[in-house]
Design a protein around this motif. Structure first.
Motif, PDB file in Angstrom:
ATOM      1  N   MET A   1      41.133  33.074  30.644  1.00 37.59           N
ATOM      2  CA  MET A   1      39.919  32.720  31.364  1.00 37.59           C
ATOM      3  C   MET A   1      39.078  33.956  31.640  1.00 37.59           C
ATOM      4  O   MET A   1      37.837  33.907  31.551  1.00 37.59           O
ATOM      5  CB  MET A   1      40.267  32.015  32.674  1.00 37.59           C
ATOM      6  N   GLU A   2      39.730  35.071  31.974  1.00 39.47           N
ATOM      7  CA  GLU A   2      39.005  36.315  32.234  1.00 39.47           C
ATOM      8  C   GLU A   2      38.183  36.734  31.021  1.00 39.47           C
ATOM      9  O   GLU A   2      37.004  37.100  31.144  1.00 39.47           O
ATOM     10  CB  GLU A   2      39.995  37.412  32.594  1.00 39.47           C
ATOM     11  N   TYR A   3      38.788  36.680  29.850  1.00 38.99           N
ATOM     12  CA  TYR A   3      38.084  37.045  28.617  1.00 38.99           C
ATOM     13  C   TYR A   3      36.876  36.139  28.390  1.00 38.99           C
ATOM     14  O   TYR A   3      35.782  36.603  28.043  1.00 38.99           O
ATOM     15  CB  TYR A   3      39.047  36.950  27.437  1.00 38.99           C
ATOM     16  N   ARG A   4      37.071  34.845  28.609  1.00 40.76           N
ATOM     17  CA  ARG A   4      35.982  33.906  28.362  1.00 40.76           C
ATOM     18  C   ARG A   4      34.890  34.018  29.430  1.00 40.76           C
ATOM     19  O   ARG A   4      33.702  33.847  29.130  1.00 40.76           O
ATOM     20  CB  ARG A   4      36.544  32.481  28.293  1.00 40.76           C
ATOM     21  N   LEU A   5      35.261  34.303  30.650  1.00 41.13           N
ATOM     22  CA  LEU A   5      34.255  34.505  31.692  1.00 41.13           C
ATOM     23  C   LEU A   5      33.393  35.728  31.386  1.00 41.13           C
ATOM     24  O   LEU A   5      32.169  35.700  31.533  1.00 41.13           O
ATOM     25  CB  LEU A   5      34.930  34.681  33.054  1.00 41.13           C
ATOM     26  N   ARG A   6      34.032  36.816  30.969  1.00 42.23           N
ATOM     27  CA  ARG A   6      33.264  38.032  30.654  1.00 42.23           C
ATOM     28  C   ARG A   6      32.286  37.782  29.515  1.00 42.23           C
ATOM     29  O   ARG A   6      31.174  38.324  29.514  1.00 42.23           O
ATOM     30  CB  ARG A   6      34.213  39.164  30.282  1.00 42.23           C
ATOM     31  N   SER A   7      32.693  36.977  28.530  1.00 39.38           N
ATOM     32  CA  SER A   7      31.799  36.714  27.400  1.00 39.38           C
ATOM     33  C   SER A   7      30.583  35.902  27.813  1.00 39.38           C
ATOM     34  O   SER A   7      29.606  35.807  27.056  1.00 39.38           O
ATOM     35  CB  SER A   7      32.555  35.967  26.297  1.00 39.38           C
ATOM     36  N   ARG A   8      30.615  35.322  28.997  1.00 37.37           N
ATOM     37  CA  ARG A   8      29.491  34.559  29.514  1.00 37.37           C
ATOM     38  C   ARG A   8      28.708  35.332  30.572  1.00 37.37           C
ATOM     39  O   ARG A   8      27.788  34.787  31.162  1.00 37.37           O
ATOM     40  CB  ARG A   8      29.985  33.223  30.085  1.00 37.37           C
ATOM     41  N   GLY A   9      29.107  36.566  30.839  1.00 36.48           N
ATOM     42  CA  GLY A   9      28.348  37.422  31.736  1.00 36.48           C
ATOM     43  C   GLY A   9      28.935  37.622  33.113  1.00 36.48           C
ATOM     44  O   GLY A   9      28.314  38.280  33.951  1.00 36.48           O
ATOM     45  N   VAL A  10      30.114  37.082  33.386  1.00 38.48           N
ATOM     46  CA  VAL A  10      30.712  37.193  34.712  1.00 38.48           C
ATOM     47  C   VAL A  10      31.361  38.571  34.865  1.00 38.48           C
ATOM     48  O   VAL A  10      31.890  39.137  33.909  1.00 38.48           O
ATOM     49  CB  VAL A  10      31.754  36.074  34.932  1.00 38.48           C
ATOM     50  N   ALA A  11      31.316  39.106  36.078  1.00 35.59           N
ATOM     51  CA  ALA A  11      31.856  40.438  36.353  1.00 35.59           C
ATOM     52  C   ALA A  11      33.364  40.473  36.122  1.00 35.59           C
ATOM     53  O   ALA A  11      34.050  39.443  36.120  1.00 35.59           O
ATOM     54  CB  ALA A  11      31.540  40.853  37.790  1.00 35.59           C
ATOM     55  N   ARG A  12      33.876  41.685  35.944  1.00 36.98           N
ATOM     56  CA  ARG A  12      35.306  41.880  35.673  1.00 36.98           C
ATOM     57  C   ARG A  12      36.180  41.316  36.786  1.00 36.98           C
ATOM     58  O   ARG A  12      35.888  41.451  37.959  1.00 36.98           O
ATOM     59  CB  ARG A  12      35.611  43.370  35.504  1.00 36.98           C
ATOM     60  N   TRP A  13      37.262  40.693  36.346  1.00 37.19           N
ATOM     61  CA  TRP A  13      38.339  40.199  37.207  1.00 37.19           C
ATOM     62  C   TRP A  13      37.882  39.151  38.210  1.00 37.19           C
ATOM     63  O   TRP A  13      38.523  38.944  39.233  1.00 37.19           O
ATOM     64  CB  TRP A  13      39.066  41.354  37.909  1.00 37.19           C
ATOM     65  N   ALA A  14      36.809  38.460  37.877  1.00 33.67           N
ATOM     66  CA  ALA A  14      36.438  37.301  38.694  1.00 33.67           C
ATOM     67  C   ALA A  14      37.509  36.219  38.596  1.00 33.67           C
ATOM     68  O   ALA A  14      37.660  35.400  39.506  1.00 33.67           O
ATOM     69  CB  ALA A  14      35.086  36.747  38.240  1.00 33.67           C
ATOM     70  N   SER A  15      38.270  36.222  37.499  1.00 38.32           N
ATOM     71  CA  SER A  15      39.339  35.231  37.335  1.00 38.32           C
ATOM     72  C   SER A  15      40.357  35.326  38.465  1.00 38.32           C
ATOM     73  O   SER A  15      40.920  34.307  38.888  1.00 38.32           O
ATOM     74  CB  SER A  15      40.040  35.425  35.988  1.00 38.32           C
ATOM     75  N   LEU A  16      40.606  36.526  38.957  1.00 43.28           N
ATOM     76  CA  LEU A  16      41.573  36.680  40.051  1.00 43.28           C
ATOM     77  C   LEU A  16      41.025  36.081  41.342  1.00 43.28           C
ATOM     78  O   LEU A  16      41.766  35.455  42.112  1.00 43.28           O
ATOM     79  CB  LEU A  16      41.908  38.158  40.248  1.00 43.28           C
ATOM     80  N   ASP A  17      39.725  36.268  41.591  1.00 43.68           N
ATOM     81  CA  ASP A  17      39.111  35.680  42.778  1.00 43.68           C
ATOM     82  C   ASP A  17      39.178  34.152  42.727  1.00 43.68           C
ATOM     83  O   ASP A  17      39.357  33.502  43.759  1.00 43.68           O
ATOM     84  CB  ASP A  17      37.654  36.129  42.903  1.00 43.68           C
ATOM     85  N   ILE A  18      39.045  33.611  41.529  1.00 44.99           N
ATOM     86  CA  ILE A  18      39.118  32.155  41.370  1.00 44.99           C
ATOM     87  C   ILE A  18      40.564  31.688  41.480  1.00 44.99           C
ATOM     88  O   ILE A  18      40.862  30.658  42.100  1.00 44.99           O
ATOM     89  CB  ILE A  18      38.506  31.743  40.023  1.00 44.99           C
ATOM     90  N   ALA A  19      41.499  32.445  40.888  1.00 43.02           N
ATOM     91  CA  ALA A  19      42.911  32.056  40.918  1.00 43.02           C
ATOM     92  C   ALA A  19      43.461  32.033  42.334  1.00 43.02           C
ATOM     93  O   ALA A  19      44.344  31.225  42.648  1.00 43.02           O
ATOM     94  CB  ALA A  19      43.731  33.018  40.054  1.00 43.02           C
ATOM     95  N   VAL A  20      42.958  32.925  43.195  1.00 48.05           N
ATOM     96  CA  VAL A  20      43.408  32.944  44.587  1.00 48.05           C
ATOM     97  C   VAL A  20      43.195  31.578  45.243  1.00 48.05           C
ATOM     98  O   VAL A  20      43.971  31.156  46.103  1.00 48.05           O
ATOM     99  CB  VAL A  20      42.670  34.053  45.368  1.00 48.05           C
ATOM    100  N   TRP A  21      42.157  30.878  44.830  1.00 42.39           N
ATOM    101  CA  TRP A  21      41.885  29.541  45.354  1.00 42.39           C
ATOM    102  C   TRP A  21      42.576  28.468  44.513  1.00 42.39           C
ATOM    103  O   TRP A  21      43.164  27.525  45.060  1.00 42.39           O
ATOM    104  CB  TRP A  21      40.377  29.279  45.353  1.00 42.39           C
ATOM    105  N   ALA A  22      42.489  28.595  43.196  1.00 42.26           N
ATOM    106  CA  ALA A  22      42.935  27.510  42.317  1.00 42.26           C
ATOM    107  C   ALA A  22      44.450  27.344  42.301  1.00 42.26           C
ATOM    108  O   ALA A  22      44.942  26.206  42.282  1.00 42.26           O
ATOM    109  CB  ALA A  22      42.420  27.766  40.895  1.00 42.26           C
ATOM    110  N   VAL A  23      45.208  28.438  42.299  1.00 43.24           N
ATOM    111  CA  VAL A  23      46.668  28.334  42.158  1.00 43.24           C
ATOM    112  C   VAL A  23      47.315  27.605  43.339  1.00 43.24           C
ATOM    113  O   VAL A  23      48.052  26.635  43.139  1.00 43.24           O
ATOM    114  CB  VAL A  23      47.296  29.727  41.941  1.00 43.24           C
TER     115      VAL A  23
END
Length: 392
Positions: free
Chosen positions: A39-61
């Motif tokens: 997800m991190e790789y795909r988010l970055r390819s769409r313009g999202v800042a680095r490691w936003a996946s971790l901020d999302i995982a903190v909620w999603a997991v």
């Protein structure tokens, strides 16, 4: 012993410094890590800042784990409530019992909350997760193999699965008689393996389809749901573990069919190009060099470098503006075509010059309506972008 059979582990829990380390938990954690990285790789390819996946995982997991357990308790209440039930075991998630649809629903709610915290469109997050989630599920299924659970009916196929009789008095270990682990008679369909391979195929399908058609507005995630449920129907029909039935059919089969139909309707009705994002405060002009400095020494990468910091929010931009911003660190102005694409992608572009060129508002409305209708008459449309007529 059938030499062609697939063996099963005799141990699924080890004790390290007096603490139990469970194979099932390890597989779940590894699956979460793999999902986040993809997800991190795909988010970055769409313009999202680095490691936003971790901020999302903190909620999603955590939301996903709670949702998965709640779904299991709702669909299999007899093990925990009522006559013969043990309510306290409802909290023993390490014993297994996590329903995938509860995990998806709970995880989606957590991801939505995480996306709101970051100022991200939820569709961008969902589509970015659509490849990583089935990979994570595939890794998690290995935990069922360690637990000698969720196998299928008897089979004579060469890849039949040996299943051990697990010792209830010594959880996580096979029953041992005369120094030999006891196996159940016959061989069984390795449904955990079927689902593992199916999930990897789903991930590949979504990746290739999204790469070609550039799905937007959550349609890549809807494709994942459709593909996964198709496999879950026939795999679920092979399983022999205890489950509640409706009209003689396992309840999860009905759930899969209903979820498939919902995802199909969404996929067909909702249209729009892929959304790309840039920070809300993305610079629109190059910084002016100071009078005392040499123009040749102006740091033209300063604007681009500022993109590495986590922005306070994001704005949806067209693919052309996004690519220009990635190259130069400067966000070019909107054109009517850009605005139409951004509206179709789910963004809400703001006209930055209210007194702009005459007729621009009418042009935006017209092209926006065209983008919303799409070439096939549906809302939006995943088609290749028309050649740009404006010269940047």
């Amino acid at each position: 012993m059938n030499l062609a059979a697939i063996p099963s582990p005799t141990t699924s829990v080890w004790h390290v410094l007096g603490l139990p380390v469970r194979a099932y938990a390890i597989c779940i954690v590894l699956g979460i890590v793999a999902s986040c990285l993809i997800m991190e790789y795909r988010l970055r390819s769409r313009g999202v800042a680095r490691w936003a996946s971790l901020d999302i995982a903190v909620w999603a997991v955590p939301f996903g784990i709670v949702g998965a357990r709640i779904y299991h308790l709702i669909t299999s209440p007899q093990d925990y409530f009522g006559a013969g039930g043990d309510p306290i075991r409802a909290f023993y998630i390490w014993e297994g019992g996590l329903g995938i649809w509860g995990a998806v629903l709970g995880g989606a709610l957590g991801a939505y909350l995480g996306a709101r915290q970051l100022g991200l469109p939820f569709g961008v997050v969902a589509d970015s997760l659509a490849v990583g989630l089935p990979v994570g599920q595939a890794i998690g299924r290995v935990g069922n193999w360690f637990n000698n659970e969720l196998y299928g009916k008897e089979t004579t196929l060469p890849w039949g699965l040996e299943v051990h009789d697990m010792d209830r008095s010594n959880p996580g270990h096979a029953t041992v008689i005369d120094g030999q682990a006891v196996t159940l008679p016959d061989l069984y369909h390795p449904t955990f393996l079927y689902e593992l391979l199916w999930n990897l195929g789903v991930a590949l399908l979504v990746y290739l389809a999204d790469k070609k058609f550039k799905f937007g507005r959550g349609r890549a995630f809807a494709l994942y749901v459709m593909a996964y449920t198709l496999g879950r129907v026939w795999i679920e029909a092979l399983r022999v573990d205890e489950a509640n039935h409706l009209f003689g059919i396992r309840l999860n089969v009905f759930t899969s069919i209903i979820v498939f139909l919902g995802a199909l309707i969404y996929f067909l009705v909702v249209r729009g190009p892929r959304a790309y994002v840039v920070p809300d405060d993305a610079p629109e002009t190059a910084p002016e060099p100071s009078a005392a400095s040499d123009v040749s020494q102006v740091d033209v990468t300063a604007a681009a470098g500022s993109r590495e910091a986590t922005p306070k929010g994001y704005q949806v931009v067209s693919e052309a503006r996004f690519e220009a911003y990635r190259r130069t660190g400067i966000l070019p102005p909107d054109t009517p075509q850009d605005m139409a694409e951004e509206i179709a992608a789910g963004g809400h572009p703001v006209e930055r010059d209210p007194a702009g060129p005459a007729g621009v508002e009418e042009a935006v409305l017209a092209t926006g309506a065209a983008a919303g209708a799409g070439p096939d008459g549906a809302s939006g449309g995943d088609v290749e972008q028309e050649s740009r007529k404006d010269d940047r």
